[in-house]
Write an enzyme that holds these catalytic residues in place. Structure first.
Site, PDB file in Angstrom:
ATOM      1  N   HIS A 118       0.832  -1.195   0.000  1.00  0.00           N
ATOM      2  CA  HIS A 118       0.000   0.000   0.000  1.00  0.00           C
ATOM      3  C   HIS A 118       0.869   1.248   0.000  1.00  0.00           C
ATOM      4  O   HIS A 118       2.059   1.203   0.281  1.00  0.00           O
ATOM      5  CB  HIS A 118      -0.932   0.016   1.220  1.00  0.00           C
ATOM      6  CG  HIS A 118      -0.236   0.334   2.512  1.00  0.00           C
ATOM      7  ND1 HIS A 118       0.588  -0.569   3.148  1.00  0.00           N
ATOM      8  CD2 HIS A 118      -0.225   1.461   3.279  1.00  0.00           C
ATOM      9  CE1 HIS A 118       1.063  -0.024   4.266  1.00  0.00           C
ATOM     10  NE2 HIS A 118       0.584   1.209   4.360  1.00  0.00           N
ATOM     11  N   GLN A 165       0.217   5.896   0.371  1.00  0.00           N
ATOM     12  CA  GLN A 165      -0.659   6.911   0.936  1.00  0.00           C
ATOM     13  C   GLN A 165      -0.649   8.145   0.034  1.00  0.00           C
ATOM     14  O   GLN A 165       0.223   8.301  -0.821  1.00  0.00           O
ATOM     15  CB  GLN A 165      -0.203   7.293   2.341  1.00  0.00           C
ATOM     16  CG  GLN A 165      -0.195   6.135   3.321  1.00  0.00           C
ATOM     17  CD  GLN A 165       0.310   6.549   4.692  1.00  0.00           C
ATOM     18  OE1 GLN A 165      -0.336   7.317   5.398  1.00  0.00           O
ATOM     19  NE2 GLN A 165       1.481   6.045   5.066  1.00  0.00           N
TER      20      GLN A 165
END
Length: 400
Positions: free
Chosen positions: A207, A209
């Site tokens: 992941h 951000q």
């Protein structure tokens, strides 16, 4: 603020949803997805979101510091069956209710937001006020922080994605850059990926951000000062000089990656588009298509330097939303503290206290090592693909 209307790939479906506490959740489906269009509803009962953070100004530098105490409660290296970024199961009440290709959602304990500026407020006046220095100045940490889940798998990073999935993530960055830039009070949008415990990563899930700041960040302010001194062609001139020099790592029709002339970190790579684009939303579909392949080559090469994965920060610097759009070019900066297989560079007195850097590795030597690693990673991929194709051919030829 965008100079031209962003163009998005119609083959990558975008599906809007909401989490149980009202936060936005957006699904991005691969062009070759096998998922159905329907998505499960988040049926959890959640506590109210924490109070908005606030900022305090450091009068010695003029910089703003967001005080976000709710971040102390974030999950720290959970077991796989409690991964908060995995699709929800009866045993795991995670943040994403459905199986997905790529998912983006608002951070539950953000450093900025969810409060936004009052609609109609002057961005120029807000920036002028933020740049003024005073004692014990405070402001609300307006903005937006989002999590970008690259895959439903529990472990991995951008470099472990398929090319199709990498392209979907890049499309998500473009989509979210456009959307976040339009929010009241947002001055800069920053997509990034932290990889490795050595960097401070608390979740092994693949992941990244996106931070949307209510001010122009200190690093970008210093870039603007350099452009004011040199001239508006600074970033284009750097790229042209590097493209003809000894530190180029990869180059395509639209992008070039290189080790910068004054690299600070043992591993540091910059990647720029050949034409001036201020941010992801301004890139063309052809530029995003090529980037998907080049970026994977680059990250897999960095991982091939040593026998274990390399920790890094992959930072996508974009132009401020409301000023210097014609001067600041979209740029990737990858940095890693890894200076040997078993050694890390730590910021000590000169660097941490004074910002006076000392490089441990000559940029030209780093470029040579990275070129060899990128070539070796490409050979590895070729052999893997050949083995996979041969296995598939044998399977197809086997009688049922």
């Amino acid at each position: 603020m965008h100079d031209t209307e962003p163009v998005f790939d119609p083959a990558i479906a975008v599906r809007q949803a909401q989490l149980a506490d009202g936060r936005d959740l957006i699904y991005f489906d691969d062009a070759d997805t096998v998922l159905a269009a329907e998505r499960s509803v988040d049926a959890r009962v959640l506590d109210p979101r924490p109070a908005n953070a606030h900022m305090r100004q450091d009068p010695l530098t003029g910089e703003w510091v967001s005080i976000a105490a709710a971040r102390q409660n974030r999950v720290m290296l959970p077991p796989a069956h409690l991964d908060p970024l995995a699709p929800q199961t009866p045993e795991n009440p995670s943040e994403i209710p459905s199986l997905y290709d790529v998912a983006v959602f608002e951070n539950r304990s953000p450093s900025f937001g969810p409060a936004l500026a009052e609609p109609g407020a002057s961005d120029a006046e807000a920036l002028a006020d933020l740049r003024r220095v005073g004692l014990e100045r405070t402001k609300t940490s307006i903005g937006r922080c989002e999590v970008v889940c690259f895959s439903p798998e529990h472990e991995g990073s951008f470099g472990s994605l398929s090319r199709s999935r990498a392209r979907t993530v890049i499309e998500a960055w473009a989509h979210r850059t456009a959307a976040l830039s339009a929010l009241p009070g947002v001055q800069e949008v920053f997509p990034f990926e932290n990889r490795g415990r050595e960097i401070g990563v608390t979740l092994p899930h693949p992941h990244g951000q996106i931070y949307s700041y209510p001010y122009i960040t200190p690093r970008t302010e210093r870039l603007l000062a350099a452009i004011d001194d040199y001239g508006p062609t600074l970033m284009g001139d750097i790229l042209e000089r590097e493209r003809n020099g000894p530190r180029v790592l990869l180059s395509g029709e639209h992008w070039t990656a290189f080790v910068p002339f004054a690299a600070r970190w043992p591993i540091e790579v910059h990647l720029l588009p050949h034409r001036h684009v201020p941010d992801f939303a301004a890139t063309t579909l052809a530029e995003r298509d090529e980037l998907a392949g080049l970026y994977l080559q680059l990250l897999r090469g960095i991982d091939r330097l040593y026998d274990s994965p390399t920790p890094y920060i992959a930072a996508w610097h974009q132009a401020p939303v409301h000023e210097h759009r014609d001067d600041v070019r979209l740029m990737l900066q990858i940095t890693s503290p890894r200076r040997a297989a078993d050694k890390l560079k730590f910021l000590a007195g000169s660097e941490a206290a004074k910002g006076a850097w000392i490089g441990d590795v000559a940029p030209e030597a780093a470029a040579d090592a990275l070129r060899r690693a990128i070539a070796a990673a490409a050979d590895d991929d070729t052999q893997t693909n050949a083995t996979t194709d041969a296995a598939a051919s044998e399977t197809e030829g086997t009688p049922a």
